[in-house]
Write an enzyme that holds these catalytic residues in place. Structure first.
Site, short mmCIF file in Angstrom:
data_model
loop_
_atom_site.label_atom_id
_atom_site.label_comp_id
_atom_site.label_asym_id
_atom_site.label_seq_id
_atom_site.Cartn_x
_atom_site.Cartn_y
_atom_site.Cartn_z
N ARG A 266 -1.16 -10.07 12.49
CA ARG A 266 -1.68 -8.98 11.66
C ARG A 266 -2.39 -9.54 10.43
NH1 ARG A 266 3.53 -5.72 10.54
NH2 ARG A 266 2.20 -4.37 9.27
N ARG B 153 -10.55 -0.19 8.47
CA ARG B 153 -10.08 -1.57 8.58
C ARG B 153 -11.12 -2.49 9.21
NH1 ARG B 153 -4.18 -0.50 8.65
NH2 ARG B 153 -3.08 -2.42 9.05
N ARG C 239 12.01 -5.72 5.35
CA ARG C 239 11.64 -4.31 5.38
C ARG C 239 12.39 -3.56 6.47
NH1 ARG C 239 5.54 -2.25 5.64
NH2 ARG C 239 5.41 -3.64 7.44
N LYS D 218 0.84 -1.21 0.00
CA LYS D 218 0.00 0.00 0.00
C LYS D 218 0.87 1.26 0.00
CE LYS D 218 -2.17 -1.18 3.82
NZ LYS D 218 -1.48 -2.46 4.07
N ARG E 50 10.39 -2.27 12.14
CA ARG E 50 9.22 -1.98 12.96
C ARG E 50 9.02 -3.09 13.98
NH1 ARG E 50 4.57 -0.33 8.61
NH2 ARG E 50 3.36 -1.65 10.02
P1 G5P Z 1 0.00 0.05 8.96
O1 G5P Z 1 1.23 0.86 9.07
O2 G5P Z 1 -1.15 0.54 8.16
P2 G5P Z 1 -0.19 -2.38 7.49
O3 G5P Z 1 -0.13 -3.62 8.30
O4 G5P Z 1 -1.50 -2.09 6.90
O5 G5P Z 1 0.46 -1.37 8.48
P3 G5P Z 1 2.18 -2.10 6.11
O6 G5P Z 1 2.87 -3.12 6.98
O7 G5P Z 1 2.56 -0.66 6.28
O8 G5P Z 1 0.67 -2.31 6.23
P4 G5P Z 1 2.15 -1.85 3.22
O9 G5P Z 1 2.16 -0.37 3.35
O10 G5P Z 1 0.97 -2.49 2.58
O11 G5P Z 1 2.44 -2.57 4.60
O12 G5P Z 1 3.42 -2.34 2.41
P5 G5P Z 1 4.80 -1.57 2.00
O13 G5P Z 1 5.45 -1.01 3.21
O14 G5P Z 1 4.56 -0.69 0.83
O15 G5P Z 1 5.63 -2.84 1.46
C1 G5P Z 1 6.08 -3.83 2.35
C2 G5P Z 1 7.53 -4.20 2.02
O16 G5P Z 1 7.58 -4.85 0.76
C3 G5P Z 1 8.48 -2.98 1.91
O17 G5P Z 1 9.75 -3.33 2.39
C4 G5P Z 1 8.55 -2.72 0.38
O18 G5P Z 1 9.77 -2.08 0.00
C5 G5P Z 1 8.45 -4.15 -0.13
N1 G5P Z 1 7.85 -4.30 -1.46
C6 G5P Z 1 6.84 -3.59 -2.03
N2 G5P Z 1 6.57 -4.07 -3.26
C7 G5P Z 1 7.40 -5.13 -3.46
C8 G5P Z 1 7.60 -6.05 -4.53
O19 G5P Z 1 6.96 -6.01 -5.57
N3 G5P Z 1 8.55 -7.02 -4.35
C9 G5P Z 1 9.30 -7.11 -3.20
N4 G5P Z 1 10.21 -8.09 -3.08
N5 G5P Z 1 9.13 -6.24 -2.16
C10 G5P Z 1 8.21 -5.27 -2.30
O20 G5P Z 1 -0.60 -0.27 10.41
C11 G5P Z 1 0.24 -0.63 11.47
C12 G5P Z 1 -0.60 -0.88 12.71
O21 G5P Z 1 -1.30 0.31 13.07
C13 G5P Z 1 -2.60 0.00 13.61
C14 G5P Z 1 -2.64 -1.53 13.72
O22 G5P Z 1 -2.11 -1.88 14.96
C15 G5P Z 1 -1.69 -1.95 12.58
O23 G5P Z 1 -1.19 -3.26 12.76
N6 G5P Z 1 -3.63 0.51 12.69
C16 G5P Z 1 -4.94 0.43 12.90
N7 G5P Z 1 -5.68 -0.13 13.89
C17 G5P Z 1 -7.03 -0.08 13.78
N8 G5P Z 1 -7.67 0.50 12.71
C18 G5P Z 1 -6.97 1.07 11.70
N9 G5P Z 1 -7.61 1.64 10.66
C19 G5P Z 1 -5.55 1.05 11.77
N10 G5P Z 1 -4.57 1.50 10.94
C20 G5P Z 1 -3.41 1.17 11.51
MG MG Z 2 2.30 0.96 5.03
#
Ligand code: G5P
Ligand code: MG
Length: 220
Positions: A168, A90, A124, A13, A157
């Site tokens: 998660r 979410r 990451r 995302k 993280r």
């Molecule tokens: P977050 O911060 O919203 P998540 O769990 O939704 O966390 P996250 O972990 O931030 O999502 P993302 O943004 O979907 O993941 O992914 P990203 O960071 O872009 O990519 C992940 C990794 O893969 C990176 O290292 C990137 O470089 C790599 N990558 C990307 N594309 C590729 C590819 O094609 N190939 C490869 N090899 N690598 C790739 O929420 C965190 C916490 O906050 C709370 C909760 O506790 C949650 O767990 N929270 C909420 N709680 C309740 N309600 C809500 N609405 C909440 N929102 C947050």
């Molecule tokens: Mg993110």
């Protein structure tokens, strides 16, 4: 011009949001980044959220709704209604409350297999202050362990530990994935399936190009 990315933790995302911001000028509103900023600032919301975030649990709905609707209202009041939500809503209850305040025109569902996600998250590293994200192999920093822009150290993280990632992902499948049905019923959902952001992005960009032509902010 109000859009949203929905997908599992690590589905890309943040990575794709960065490209959409570059190409379309969206304001990126990531609930995780907003929470981590509150935690870093030691606010009362940050203190309340910390134990949930670090354990990979969802922060209670009432805290999230208040935090995110007030961030969106601040944007709208300053005339910015071209925004891209990432990580919110979410739960069904968050989605319903958001609907009462704003109409989303486009919801992009990122569908990436869990095996790919587990592998990605191990690699990451992030820059705590800015939220900049790296992957040690796929998107490495110029200098190992150091943020490209500030030269400050990168961290992993707390919620990226393998056992927390498992929790998660379970929360995602139980509570978040079902709300895609809510948006499908409203006719605003588009699904993007794949394992590589570089392959997903061109089709996403083409789709958003078409959507932007017909979409208008009421304030624009
Ligand atoms: P977050 O911060 O919203 P998540 O769990 O939704 O966390 P996250 O972990 O931030 O999502 P993302 O943004 O979907 O993941 O992914 P990203 O960071 O872009 O990519 C992940 C990794 O893969 C990176 O290292 C990137 O470089 C790599 N990558 C990307 N594309 C590729 C590819 O094609 N190939 C490869 N090899 N690598 C790739 O929420 C965190 C916490 O906050 C709370 C909760 O506790 C949650 O767990 N929270 C909420 N709680 C309740 N309600 C809500 N609405 C909440 N929102 C947050
Ligand atoms: Mg993110």
């Amino acid at each position: 011009m109000r859009a949203m990315l929905i997908g599992a933790p690590g589905s890309g995302k943040g990575t794709l949001a960065k490209r959409l911001v570059r190409d379309f000028g969206f304001q990126h509103v990531s609930s995780g980044d907003v929470l981590r900023q509150q935690m870093a600032d030691g606010t009362s919301v940050g203190k309340k959220a910390e134990s949930y975030v670090n354990a990979g649990k969802l922060v209670p709905d009432e805290v999230m709704v208040e935090l995110m609707t007030s961030a969106l209202k601040t944007l709208e009041t300053s005339g910015k209604c071209k925004w891209l939500l990432d990580g919110f809503p979410r739960t069904e209850s968050q989605a319903k409350t958001l609907d009462d305040t704003f109409d989303l025109g486009l919801v992009m569902h990122l569908d990436v297999p869990d095996e790919e996600i587990i592998d990605r998250i191990q690699h990451r590293f992030v820059h705590r202050e800015s939220g900049r994200v790296y992957h040690t192999l796929w998107n490495p920093p110029k200098v190992d362990g150091v943020d490209d822009v500030t030269g400050e150290p990168l961290i992993q993280r707390d919620d990226d530990k393998p056992e927390v990632v498992k929790d998660r992902l379970e929360k995602y499948w139980d509570l978040t994935m079902p709300i895609t049905q809510h948006y499908a019923a409203k006719g605003v959902l588009s699904k993007f399936t794949g394992t590589e952001s570089d392959v997903i992005y061109p089709s996403m960009k083409k789709f958003v190009d078409g959507w932007v032509i017909g979409a208008r902010c009421t304030r624009e």
